[in-house]
Design a protein around this motif. Sequence first.
Motif, PDB file in Angstrom:
ATOM      1  N   ASN A   1       0.907  -1.264  -0.114  1.00  0.00           N
ATOM      2  CA  ASN A   1       0.077   0.032  -0.048  1.00  0.00           C
ATOM      3  C   ASN A   1       0.685   1.314  -0.165  1.00  0.00           C
ATOM      4  O   ASN A   1       0.809   2.109  -0.848  1.00  0.00           O
TER       5      ASN A   1
ATOM      6  N   TYR B   1      -3.316  -5.871   0.630  1.00  0.00           N
ATOM      7  CA  TYR B   1      -2.884  -5.157  -0.641  1.00  0.00           C
ATOM      8  C   TYR B   1      -1.781  -6.035  -1.573  1.00  0.00           C
ATOM      9  O   TYR B   1      -1.394  -5.710  -2.561  1.00  0.00           O
TER      10      TYR B   1
ATOM     11  N   SER C   1      -1.894   5.803  -6.792  1.00  0.00           N
ATOM     12  CA  SER C   1      -2.586   5.578  -5.536  1.00  0.00           C
ATOM     13  C   SER C   1      -3.178   6.879  -4.746  1.00  0.00           C
ATOM     14  O   SER C   1      -4.391   7.044  -4.531  1.00  0.00           O
TER      15      SER C   1
ATOM     16  N   ALA D   1      -4.180   3.961   0.611  1.00  0.00           N
ATOM     17  CA  ALA D   1      -5.236   4.071  -0.367  1.00  0.00           C
ATOM     18  C   ALA D   1      -6.577   4.121   0.014  1.00  0.00           C
ATOM     19  O   ALA D   1      -7.585   4.559  -0.530  1.00  0.00           O
TER      20      ALA D   1
ATOM     21  N   PRO E   1      -4.205   0.643  -6.857  1.00  0.00           N
ATOM     22  CA  PRO E   1      -3.850   0.969  -7.830  1.00  0.00           C
ATOM     23  C   PRO E   1      -3.345   0.123  -8.918  1.00  0.00           C
ATOM     24  O   PRO E   1      -3.263   0.174 -10.057  1.00  0.00           O
TER      25      PRO E   1
END
Length: 424
Positions: free
Chosen positions: A224, A244, A328, A359, A400
Amino acid sequence: MEPALESALERDAADPLRPLRARFGIPRTKQGDPCVYLCGHSLGLMPLAARAEIAQELDDWERLAVLGHEHARRPWIPYHDALAPQVAALLGCRADEVAVMNSLTVNLHLMLASFYRPQGARRAILIEAGAFPSDRYALATHLQWHGLDPRECLIELAPRAHEDLIAEESIERLLAQRGEEVALVLWPGVQYLTGEAFDLPRIARAAHRAGALVGFDLAHSVGNLPEPLRDLEADFAVWCSYKYLNAGPGAIAGCFVHRSHFEPSRHRLAGWWGHERASRFQMPHEFQPAPGAAGFHLSNQSILSTAPLFASLALFREAGSGRLREKSVALTSFMEELLAERTPEIRSVTPRAAGARGAQLSLRLSGGPERGRRVHQWLTGHGVLCDWREPDIIRAAPAPLYNGFEDVFNFVARREEALRSTDG
Ligand SMILES: *Cc1c(COP(=O)(O)O)cnc(C)c1O
Protein backbone atom coordinates in the motif's frame (compact mmCIF):
# COMPACT_ATOMS: atom_id res chain seq x y z
CA MET A 1 -21.73 12.12 -20.51
CA GLU A 2 -21.18 13.62 -17.07
CA PRO A 3 -17.99 15.66 -16.87
CA ALA A 4 -16.74 13.67 -13.84
CA LEU A 5 -17.17 10.38 -15.70
CA GLU A 6 -15.54 11.81 -18.79
CA SER A 7 -12.59 12.96 -16.73
CA ALA A 8 -12.34 9.53 -15.07
CA LEU A 9 -12.28 7.77 -18.43
CA GLU A 10 -9.63 10.16 -19.73
CA ARG A 11 -7.45 9.56 -16.69
CA ASP A 12 -7.78 5.79 -17.09
CA ALA A 13 -6.85 6.06 -20.77
CA ALA A 14 -3.71 8.02 -19.86
CA ASP A 15 -2.74 5.70 -16.98
CA PRO A 16 0.44 3.71 -17.77
CA LEU A 17 -0.58 1.07 -15.18
CA ARG A 18 -4.02 0.49 -16.71
CA PRO A 19 -3.02 -2.71 -18.60
CA LEU A 20 -2.25 -4.45 -15.27
CA ARG A 21 -5.97 -4.58 -14.47
CA ALA A 22 -6.45 -7.31 -17.08
CA ARG A 23 -4.00 -9.51 -15.18
CA PHE A 24 -6.42 -9.87 -12.23
CA GLY A 25 -9.63 -11.79 -11.76
CA ILE A 26 -12.48 -9.35 -11.15
CA PRO A 27 -15.68 -10.65 -9.52
CA ARG A 28 -18.88 -10.20 -11.50
CA THR A 29 -22.47 -9.47 -10.59
CA LYS A 30 -25.29 -11.93 -11.32
CA GLN A 31 -25.91 -9.96 -14.50
CA GLY A 32 -22.31 -10.59 -15.53
CA ASP A 33 -20.95 -7.07 -15.10
CA PRO A 34 -17.62 -6.55 -13.36
CA CYS A 35 -18.06 -5.45 -9.75
CA VAL A 36 -16.62 -2.22 -8.46
CA TYR A 37 -14.10 -3.84 -6.15
CA LEU A 38 -12.74 -1.58 -3.40
CA CYS A 39 -11.81 -4.24 -0.83
CA GLY A 40 -8.10 -4.58 -1.56
CA HIS A 41 -7.46 -3.61 2.07
CA SER A 42 -9.24 -6.80 3.11
CA LEU A 43 -8.59 -9.37 0.38
CA GLY A 44 -6.72 -8.38 -2.75
CA LEU A 45 -7.91 -9.65 -6.14
CA MET A 46 -6.39 -12.78 -7.60
CA PRO A 47 -3.46 -12.27 -9.97
CA LEU A 48 -4.42 -14.59 -12.84
CA ALA A 49 -0.86 -15.92 -12.91
CA ALA A 50 -1.36 -17.34 -9.41
CA ARG A 51 -3.12 -20.33 -10.97
CA ALA A 52 -0.01 -21.32 -12.94
CA GLU A 53 2.22 -20.83 -9.89
CA ILE A 54 0.10 -23.23 -7.85
CA ALA A 55 -0.34 -25.63 -10.78
CA GLN A 56 3.44 -25.84 -11.14
CA GLU A 57 3.79 -26.91 -7.52
CA LEU A 58 0.96 -29.44 -7.85
CA ASP A 59 2.61 -30.83 -11.01
CA ASP A 60 5.95 -31.12 -9.27
CA TRP A 61 4.33 -32.78 -6.29
CA GLU A 62 2.54 -35.24 -8.60
CA ARG A 63 5.67 -35.87 -10.69
CA LEU A 64 8.36 -35.86 -8.03
CA ALA A 65 6.79 -36.20 -4.60
CA VAL A 66 9.56 -36.18 -2.01
CA LEU A 67 12.20 -35.49 -4.64
CA GLY A 68 10.55 -32.10 -5.18
CA HIS A 69 12.30 -30.83 -2.07
CA GLU A 70 15.44 -30.68 -4.18
CA HIS A 71 14.28 -31.09 -7.77
CA ALA A 72 11.06 -29.11 -8.13
CA ARG A 73 11.41 -26.32 -10.66
CA ARG A 74 11.54 -24.07 -7.65
CA PRO A 75 13.05 -26.51 -5.13
CA TRP A 76 11.07 -26.58 -1.90
CA ILE A 77 13.91 -26.65 0.62
CA PRO A 78 15.43 -23.33 -0.47
CA TYR A 79 12.03 -21.97 -1.60
CA HIS A 80 12.38 -19.00 0.71
CA ASP A 81 15.67 -17.84 -0.82
CA ALA A 82 14.00 -16.56 -3.98
CA LEU A 83 11.22 -14.87 -2.04
CA ALA A 84 12.97 -12.98 0.74
CA PRO A 85 14.89 -10.54 -1.52
CA GLN A 86 11.71 -9.66 -3.43
CA VAL A 87 9.69 -9.08 -0.29
CA ALA A 88 12.58 -7.12 1.25
CA ALA A 89 12.69 -4.86 -1.83
CA LEU A 90 9.00 -4.10 -1.43
CA LEU A 91 9.47 -3.32 2.26
CA GLY A 92 12.72 -1.40 2.01
CA CYS A 93 14.87 -3.60 4.24
CA ARG A 94 17.63 -6.19 3.87
CA ALA A 95 16.76 -9.65 2.59
CA ASP A 96 18.30 -11.32 5.63
CA GLU A 97 15.97 -9.31 7.87
CA VAL A 98 12.87 -10.96 6.36
CA ALA A 99 11.22 -14.31 7.08
CA VAL A 100 8.21 -15.16 4.94
CA MET A 101 6.27 -17.62 7.06
CA ASN A 102 3.17 -18.54 9.06
CA SER A 103 0.32 -16.09 9.41
CA LEU A 104 0.33 -12.60 10.86
CA THR A 105 -0.97 -13.39 14.33
CA VAL A 106 1.35 -16.38 14.68
CA ASN A 107 4.30 -14.19 13.71
CA LEU A 108 3.20 -11.56 16.20
CA HIS A 109 3.21 -14.19 18.94
CA LEU A 110 6.69 -15.33 17.91
CA MET A 111 8.01 -11.78 17.87
CA LEU A 112 6.47 -11.11 21.29
CA ALA A 113 8.18 -14.22 22.63
CA SER A 114 11.49 -12.77 21.46
CA PHE A 115 11.03 -9.08 22.09
CA TYR A 116 8.62 -8.67 24.94
CA ARG A 117 10.88 -9.24 27.95
CA PRO A 118 9.32 -7.53 30.98
CA GLN A 119 11.85 -6.63 33.64
CA GLY A 120 11.33 -4.93 37.00
CA ALA A 121 9.16 -1.87 36.62
CA ARG A 122 9.52 -1.92 32.84
CA ARG A 123 6.79 -4.30 31.80
CA ALA A 124 3.99 -2.42 30.05
CA ILE A 125 3.08 -2.68 26.37
CA LEU A 126 1.81 0.43 24.60
CA ILE A 127 -0.74 0.09 21.79
CA GLU A 128 -3.51 2.18 20.31
CA ALA A 129 -6.99 1.98 21.77
CA GLY A 130 -9.05 0.38 19.00
CA ALA A 131 -6.21 -1.84 17.81
CA PHE A 132 -7.13 -4.72 15.51
CA PRO A 133 -8.65 -7.32 17.86
CA SER A 134 -6.21 -10.10 16.98
CA ASP A 135 -3.26 -7.89 17.94
CA ARG A 136 -4.88 -6.96 21.21
CA TYR A 137 -5.69 -10.59 22.01
CA ALA A 138 -2.09 -11.57 21.28
CA LEU A 139 -0.72 -8.83 23.54
CA ALA A 140 -3.14 -9.43 26.40
CA THR A 141 -2.45 -13.15 26.42
CA HIS A 142 1.32 -12.58 26.37
CA LEU A 143 0.97 -10.39 29.42
CA GLN A 144 -1.03 -13.14 31.11
CA TRP A 145 1.57 -15.70 30.01
CA HIS A 146 4.08 -13.65 31.99
CA GLY A 147 1.71 -13.57 34.98
CA LEU A 148 0.78 -9.93 34.39
CA ASP A 149 -2.60 -8.25 34.32
CA PRO A 150 -3.53 -6.61 30.99
CA ARG A 151 -5.68 -4.06 32.85
CA GLU A 152 -2.53 -2.84 34.47
CA CYS A 153 0.14 -3.51 31.87
CA LEU A 154 -1.57 -2.86 28.56
CA ILE A 155 -1.52 0.88 27.94
CA GLU A 156 -4.06 1.76 25.25
CA LEU A 157 -3.64 5.25 23.88
CA ALA A 158 -6.92 6.72 22.61
CA PRO A 159 -7.47 9.68 20.31
CA ARG A 160 -8.34 12.95 22.05
CA ALA A 161 -12.05 13.32 22.93
CA HIS A 162 -14.28 13.58 19.82
CA GLU A 163 -11.39 12.78 17.50
CA ASP A 164 -10.80 9.68 15.42
CA LEU A 165 -7.09 9.99 14.80
CA ILE A 166 -4.06 9.76 17.06
CA ALA A 167 -1.32 12.35 16.69
CA GLU A 168 2.27 11.11 16.88
CA GLU A 169 2.76 13.88 19.43
CA SER A 170 0.42 12.10 21.85
CA ILE A 171 2.55 8.97 21.60
CA GLU A 172 5.68 11.02 22.25
CA ARG A 173 4.08 12.74 25.21
CA LEU A 174 2.93 9.48 26.75
CA LEU A 175 6.35 7.92 26.33
CA ALA A 176 8.03 10.98 27.80
CA GLN A 177 5.79 10.69 30.88
CA ARG A 178 5.54 6.95 31.39
CA GLY A 179 8.40 5.63 29.27
CA GLU A 180 10.12 3.94 32.19
CA GLU A 181 7.17 1.55 32.55
CA VAL A 182 7.12 0.61 28.89
CA ALA A 183 8.92 -2.49 27.65
CA LEU A 184 7.42 -2.56 24.16
CA VAL A 185 5.48 -0.35 21.78
CA LEU A 186 3.39 -2.09 19.13
CA TRP A 187 1.94 0.24 16.51
CA PRO A 188 0.21 -0.18 13.15
CA GLY A 189 1.73 1.27 9.99
CA VAL A 190 -1.74 2.15 8.74
CA GLN A 191 -4.65 1.91 11.18
CA TYR A 192 -7.11 -0.65 9.83
CA LEU A 193 -10.28 1.24 10.73
CA THR A 194 -9.39 4.89 10.14
CA GLY A 195 -6.82 4.46 7.37
CA GLU A 196 -4.40 6.76 9.23
CA ALA A 197 -0.77 6.19 8.17
CA PHE A 198 1.65 6.98 10.97
CA ASP A 199 5.10 8.52 10.90
CA LEU A 200 6.80 5.30 11.94
CA PRO A 201 10.40 6.58 12.17
CA ARG A 202 9.15 9.19 14.61
CA ILE A 203 7.34 6.60 16.73
CA ALA A 204 10.40 4.33 16.69
CA ARG A 205 12.63 7.19 17.87
CA ALA A 206 10.24 8.04 20.70
CA ALA A 207 10.06 4.40 21.81
CA HIS A 208 13.83 3.99 21.78
CA ARG A 209 14.36 7.28 23.61
CA ALA A 210 12.14 5.88 26.34
CA GLY A 211 14.22 2.72 26.46
CA ALA A 212 11.49 0.51 24.97
CA LEU A 213 11.60 -1.80 21.98
CA VAL A 214 9.21 -1.16 19.11
CA GLY A 215 7.40 -3.45 16.70
CA PHE A 216 5.08 -2.55 13.84
CA ASP A 217 2.05 -4.27 12.39
CA LEU A 218 2.30 -3.57 8.66
CA ALA A 219 -0.83 -5.50 7.61
CA HIS A 220 -2.25 -2.38 5.94
CA SER A 221 1.08 -0.92 4.82
CA VAL A 222 2.66 -3.68 2.76
CA GLY A 223 1.82 -3.21 -0.91
CA ASN A 224 0.00 0.00 0.00
CA LEU A 225 2.79 2.40 0.94
CA PRO A 226 6.20 2.17 -0.72
CA GLU A 227 8.99 0.65 1.37
CA PRO A 228 7.42 1.05 4.81
CA LEU A 229 10.59 -0.15 6.57
CA ARG A 230 13.02 2.21 4.83
CA ASP A 231 14.85 4.52 7.24
CA LEU A 232 12.95 2.94 10.09
CA GLU A 233 14.67 1.55 13.16
CA ALA A 234 12.02 -1.04 13.99
CA ASP A 235 13.02 -3.91 16.22
CA PHE A 236 10.52 -6.17 14.49
CA ALA A 237 7.55 -6.00 12.17
CA VAL A 238 4.85 -8.39 11.01
CA TRP A 239 2.41 -8.40 8.09
CA CYS A 240 0.03 -10.54 6.09
CA SER A 241 0.07 -11.00 2.32
CA TYR A 242 -3.58 -11.32 1.36
CA LYS A 243 -4.57 -7.65 1.60
CA TYR A 244 -2.77 -5.23 -0.73
CA LEU A 245 -0.28 -8.00 -1.56
CA ASN A 246 -2.90 -10.10 -3.36
CA ALA A 247 -1.40 -13.47 -2.39
CA GLY A 248 -4.76 -15.13 -1.69
CA PRO A 249 -6.96 -16.01 1.29
CA GLY A 250 -4.87 -17.05 4.28
CA ALA A 251 -1.67 -16.65 2.26
CA ILE A 252 1.74 -16.93 3.83
CA ALA A 253 2.63 -13.91 5.99
CA GLY A 254 5.96 -12.42 6.99
CA CYS A 255 8.05 -10.84 9.64
CA PHE A 256 11.05 -8.55 9.91
CA VAL A 257 13.77 -8.78 12.53
CA HIS A 258 16.25 -5.91 12.74
CA ARG A 259 19.86 -6.92 12.07
CA SER A 260 20.87 -5.73 15.54
CA HIS A 261 18.88 -8.68 16.96
CA PHE A 262 20.58 -11.46 15.02
CA GLU A 263 22.60 -12.77 17.97
CA PRO A 264 22.14 -16.55 18.28
CA SER A 265 21.37 -16.21 21.99
CA ARG A 266 18.25 -14.11 21.31
CA HIS A 267 15.24 -15.68 23.03
CA ARG A 268 12.97 -17.38 20.57
CA LEU A 269 10.47 -20.16 20.12
CA ALA A 270 12.38 -22.43 17.81
CA GLY A 271 11.60 -24.99 15.12
CA TRP A 272 13.80 -27.07 12.87
CA TRP A 273 13.37 -24.80 9.85
CA GLY A 274 15.07 -22.04 11.80
CA HIS A 275 18.07 -24.26 12.39
CA GLU A 276 21.24 -23.47 10.51
CA ARG A 277 20.81 -24.88 7.01
CA ALA A 278 24.10 -26.80 6.67
CA SER A 279 23.44 -29.07 9.63
CA ARG A 280 19.62 -29.13 9.69
CA PHE A 281 19.29 -32.56 8.13
CA GLN A 282 21.91 -34.09 10.37
CA MET A 283 19.11 -33.83 12.90
CA PRO A 284 21.28 -32.41 15.67
CA HIS A 285 20.09 -32.41 19.25
CA GLU A 286 20.82 -28.75 20.03
CA PHE A 287 19.20 -25.85 18.20
CA GLN A 288 21.64 -23.64 16.31
CA PRO A 289 19.76 -20.73 14.73
CA ALA A 290 20.35 -19.85 11.08
CA PRO A 291 21.79 -16.36 10.74
CA GLY A 292 19.34 -13.51 10.39
CA ALA A 293 15.57 -13.53 10.36
CA ALA A 294 15.74 -17.03 8.84
CA GLY A 295 16.63 -18.23 12.33
CA PHE A 296 13.05 -17.47 13.40
CA HIS A 297 11.43 -19.93 10.96
CA LEU A 298 9.58 -22.83 12.56
CA SER A 299 8.34 -25.23 9.94
CA ASN A 300 9.12 -26.23 6.40
CA GLN A 301 7.69 -23.75 3.91
CA SER A 302 3.98 -23.93 3.16
CA ILE A 303 4.47 -24.17 -0.60
CA LEU A 304 0.86 -23.96 -1.77
CA SER A 305 0.07 -20.87 0.27
CA THR A 306 3.33 -19.22 -0.78
CA ALA A 307 3.36 -19.85 -4.53
CA PRO A 308 0.76 -17.15 -5.42
CA LEU A 309 2.97 -14.52 -3.79
CA PHE A 310 5.44 -14.92 -6.66
CA ALA A 311 2.70 -13.99 -9.13
CA SER A 312 1.78 -10.92 -7.13
CA LEU A 313 5.33 -9.70 -6.53
CA ALA A 314 6.03 -9.84 -10.28
CA LEU A 315 3.17 -7.40 -10.83
CA PHE A 316 4.50 -5.03 -8.18
CA ARG A 317 7.90 -5.08 -9.87
CA GLU A 318 6.33 -4.40 -13.24
CA ALA A 319 4.37 -1.47 -11.88
CA GLY A 320 7.26 0.11 -9.98
CA SER A 321 6.68 1.51 -6.51
CA GLY A 322 6.97 5.17 -7.58
CA ARG A 323 4.33 4.92 -10.29
CA LEU A 324 2.11 2.82 -8.07
CA ARG A 325 2.17 5.32 -5.23
CA GLU A 326 1.60 8.23 -7.60
CA LYS A 327 -1.48 6.54 -8.98
CA SER A 328 -2.67 5.56 -5.52
CA VAL A 329 -2.51 9.15 -4.29
CA ALA A 330 -4.38 10.34 -7.38
CA LEU A 331 -7.13 7.70 -7.07
CA THR A 332 -7.77 8.32 -3.40
CA SER A 333 -7.81 12.10 -3.82
CA PHE A 334 -10.22 11.71 -6.73
CA MET A 335 -12.52 9.67 -4.50
CA GLU A 336 -12.30 12.24 -1.72
CA GLU A 337 -13.03 15.15 -4.07
CA LEU A 338 -15.98 13.44 -5.74
CA LEU A 339 -17.51 12.45 -2.41
CA ALA A 340 -17.17 15.97 -1.03
CA GLU A 341 -18.83 17.36 -4.14
CA ARG A 342 -21.66 14.88 -4.49
CA THR A 343 -22.41 13.38 -1.10
CA PRO A 344 -21.44 15.96 1.53
CA GLU A 345 -23.29 14.03 4.26
CA ILE A 346 -20.58 11.39 4.07
CA ARG A 347 -17.52 12.31 6.07
CA SER A 348 -14.12 10.72 5.64
CA VAL A 349 -12.38 10.12 8.97
CA THR A 350 -9.11 9.33 7.17
CA PRO A 351 -6.48 12.11 7.23
CA ARG A 352 -6.61 14.43 4.21
CA ALA A 353 -2.86 14.71 3.69
CA ALA A 354 -1.55 12.15 1.20
CA GLY A 355 1.45 11.54 3.49
CA ALA A 356 -0.84 10.47 6.33
CA ARG A 357 -2.83 7.83 4.50
CA GLY A 358 -2.57 5.03 1.99
CA ALA A 359 -5.25 3.95 -0.48
CA GLN A 360 -8.14 3.62 1.95
CA LEU A 361 -10.82 6.11 2.89
CA SER A 362 -12.96 5.37 5.93
CA LEU A 363 -16.36 6.91 5.47
CA ARG A 364 -18.93 7.75 8.07
CA LEU A 365 -22.45 8.60 7.01
CA SER A 366 -24.55 11.04 9.02
CA GLY A 367 -27.76 9.52 10.37
CA GLY A 368 -26.28 6.75 12.47
CA PRO A 369 -25.12 3.16 12.06
CA GLU A 370 -28.50 1.80 10.90
CA ARG A 371 -28.49 4.04 7.88
CA GLY A 372 -24.85 3.23 7.16
CA ARG A 373 -25.57 -0.48 7.30
CA ARG A 374 -28.52 -0.14 4.92
CA VAL A 375 -26.41 1.81 2.44
CA HIS A 376 -23.67 -0.77 2.60
CA GLN A 377 -26.14 -3.59 1.97
CA TRP A 378 -27.62 -1.79 -0.98
CA LEU A 379 -24.15 -1.26 -2.46
CA THR A 380 -23.23 -4.94 -2.07
CA GLY A 381 -26.47 -5.93 -3.80
CA HIS A 382 -25.61 -3.59 -6.66
CA GLY A 383 -22.12 -4.84 -7.44
CA VAL A 384 -20.13 -2.39 -5.32
CA LEU A 385 -17.85 -4.25 -2.94
CA CYS A 386 -16.52 -2.17 -0.07
CA ASP A 387 -16.73 -3.16 3.57
CA TRP A 388 -18.66 -2.31 6.66
CA ARG A 389 -16.93 -2.08 10.02
CA GLU A 390 -18.86 -1.75 13.22
CA PRO A 391 -19.96 0.59 14.59
CA ASP A 392 -20.36 2.97 11.65
CA ILE A 393 -17.59 2.93 9.03
CA ILE A 394 -17.54 1.98 5.37
CA ARG A 395 -14.01 1.35 4.17
CA ALA A 396 -13.20 1.74 0.50
CA ALA A 397 -9.73 1.37 -0.95
CA PRO A 398 -8.96 1.90 -4.62
CA ALA A 399 -5.93 -0.34 -5.19
CA PRO A 400 -3.73 1.15 -7.89
CA LEU A 401 -2.66 -2.21 -9.37
CA TYR A 402 -6.17 -2.98 -10.58
CA ASN A 403 -8.59 -0.15 -9.79
CA GLY A 404 -9.14 2.78 -12.08
CA PHE A 405 -10.70 6.22 -11.94
CA GLU A 406 -13.88 4.82 -13.47
CA ASP A 407 -14.23 2.48 -10.46
CA VAL A 408 -13.99 5.49 -8.19
CA PHE A 409 -16.59 7.37 -10.22
CA ASN A 410 -18.93 4.37 -10.15
CA PHE A 411 -18.48 3.97 -6.41
CA VAL A 412 -19.46 7.56 -5.72
CA ALA A 413 -22.32 7.55 -8.23
CA ARG A 414 -23.72 4.33 -6.74
CA ARG A 415 -23.42 5.74 -3.25
CA GLU A 416 -25.51 8.69 -4.30
CA GLU A 417 -28.08 6.29 -5.66
CA ALA A 418 -27.87 4.17 -2.50
CA LEU A 419 -28.62 7.18 -0.32
CA ARG A 420 -31.66 8.04 -2.41
CA SER A 421 -32.97 4.47 -2.54
CA THR A 422 -32.50 3.53 1.10
CA ASP A 423 -33.91 6.76 2.56
CA GLY A 424 -37.23 6.23 0.75
C1 LIG B 1 -5.67 -8.18 8.77
C2 LIG B 1 -5.04 -8.00 10.08
C3 LIG B 1 -4.76 -9.09 10.91
C4 LIG B 1 -5.16 -10.49 10.49
O1 LIG B 1 -4.50 -11.47 11.21
P1 LIG B 1 -4.30 -12.94 10.60
O2 LIG B 1 -3.41 -13.58 11.56
O3 LIG B 1 -3.72 -12.76 9.23
O4 LIG B 1 -5.65 -13.58 10.49
C5 LIG B 1 -4.14 -8.85 12.12
N1 LIG B 1 -3.81 -7.59 12.50
C6 LIG B 1 -4.08 -6.52 11.73
C7 LIG B 1 -3.72 -5.15 12.18
C8 LIG B 1 -4.72 -6.69 10.50
O5 LIG B 1 -5.01 -5.64 9.75
